[in-house]
Design an enzyme around this catalytic site. Sequence first.
Site, short mmCIF file in Angstrom:
data_model
loop_
_atom_site.label_atom_id
_atom_site.label_comp_id
_atom_site.label_asym_id
_atom_site.label_seq_id
_atom_site.Cartn_x
_atom_site.Cartn_y
_atom_site.Cartn_z
N ARG A 75 -2.56 -9.59 2.08
CA ARG A 75 -2.66 -11.05 2.23
C ARG A 75 -2.98 -11.58 3.63
NH1 ARG A 75 2.54 -11.48 -1.44
NH2 ARG A 75 2.70 -9.44 -0.44
N LYS A 94 -8.78 -0.81 -0.31
CA LYS A 94 -7.86 -0.35 -1.36
C LYS A 94 -8.07 -1.15 -2.64
CE LYS A 94 -3.14 -0.95 -1.42
NZ LYS A 94 -2.67 -1.29 -2.76
N THR A 132 9.32 -0.07 -3.02
CA THR A 132 10.14 -0.98 -2.20
C THR A 132 10.82 -2.05 -3.06
OG1 THR A 132 8.03 -2.02 -1.70
CG2 THR A 132 9.04 -0.76 0.05
N LYS A 177 -1.16 4.99 -8.54
CA LYS A 177 0.22 5.53 -8.66
C LYS A 177 0.40 6.29 -9.96
CE LYS A 177 2.29 2.03 -5.66
NZ LYS A 177 1.19 1.07 -5.45
O1 C5P Z 1 -0.44 -8.44 0.81
P1 C5P Z 1 0.32 -7.29 1.40
O2 C5P Z 1 -0.08 -6.98 2.83
O3 C5P Z 1 1.80 -7.40 1.21
O4 C5P Z 1 -0.20 -6.04 0.52
C1 C5P Z 1 0.36 -4.77 0.65
C2 C5P Z 1 -0.32 -3.82 -0.29
O5 C5P Z 1 0.39 -2.58 -0.25
C3 C5P Z 1 -0.32 -4.23 -1.76
O6 C5P Z 1 -1.54 -3.75 -2.33
C4 C5P Z 1 0.88 -3.52 -2.36
O7 C5P Z 1 0.70 -3.18 -3.71
C5 C5P Z 1 0.91 -2.25 -1.53
N1 C5P Z 1 2.24 -1.63 -1.42
C6 C5P Z 1 3.35 -2.30 -0.92
N2 C5P Z 1 4.56 -1.68 -0.83
C7 C5P Z 1 4.68 -0.42 -1.24
C8 C5P Z 1 3.59 0.27 -1.74
C9 C5P Z 1 2.35 -0.37 -1.82
O8 C5P Z 1 3.26 -3.45 -0.53
N3 C5P Z 1 5.86 0.18 -1.11
#
Ligand code: C5P
Length: 225
Positions: free
Chosen positions: A204, A30, A114, A61
């Site tokens: 992460r 992604k 979120t 988005k």
């Molecule tokens: O690092 P982490 O696992 O939290 O990353 C989650 C990914 O999903 C990030 O790229 C974030 O922008 C995306 N995302 C999110 N919550 C959402 C939509 C997208 O964490 N509701």
Amino acid sequence: MAKLCVALDTDYEKAINLVEELKEYPLIFKVGYKLFIPYGREVVETIKRISPKAELFLDLKLHDIPNTVRNGVRGASQLGVDYLTLHTLGGKEMIETAAGVKGNTNVLGVTLLTSHDGGYLEEIGVSLPKEEFILRLAKIGLEGGCDGLVCSAHEVEFLKERLGDFLAVVPGIRPAGFSKGDQKRVATPREAVERGADILVVGRPIVEAPNPKEVVEQILEEISK
Ligand code: C5P
């Protein structure tokens, strides 16, 4: 079987090194603003060249007037991107117009971010309970022609119950033992799949791990059971 998507929210060099390191696994990579705004086509083509098997997810988005979003979706499709996000708040006409030019790109609808809570809905004058608002946006997305929706592990079951099956893309995943970071509500890979997730988005816990391969293997193993 559910798929694993690695969120490359890193600088360019780190992202490319990660793709190189993880190229043997069946993954989705992604790419978001951090890489796409400065590096655009170059980063997409480099990832595809290093890992031709991997799928590519462009997380932009999109949200604008229908004609403008159509131009964005057409461009992503021409770039050979497999998944692209847009905001269902843009409305049915925007989504229908965009879906008409998506080609082989799967268009994914984002409902309520979120980071937004009940206070935000009040601020913009929405009196519906949050869950009902999300359901309404999700319905607009699917009726407008989205292939799937981005939703949390806590919404996916409810949305599939009410709307039938769709491609559910679920972020906020934390394998047991990993820090939640700024994610408020998290689920383990297994929990998310049990609730109906089709694509798990993990950032992460993989990209900041001392050994990203090990975490990828652990998640792939957990979701294959
Ligand atoms: O690092 P982490 O696992 O939290 O990353 C989650 C990914 O999903 C990030 O790229 C974030 O922008 C995306 N995302 C999110 N919550 C959402 C939509 C997208 O964490 N509701």
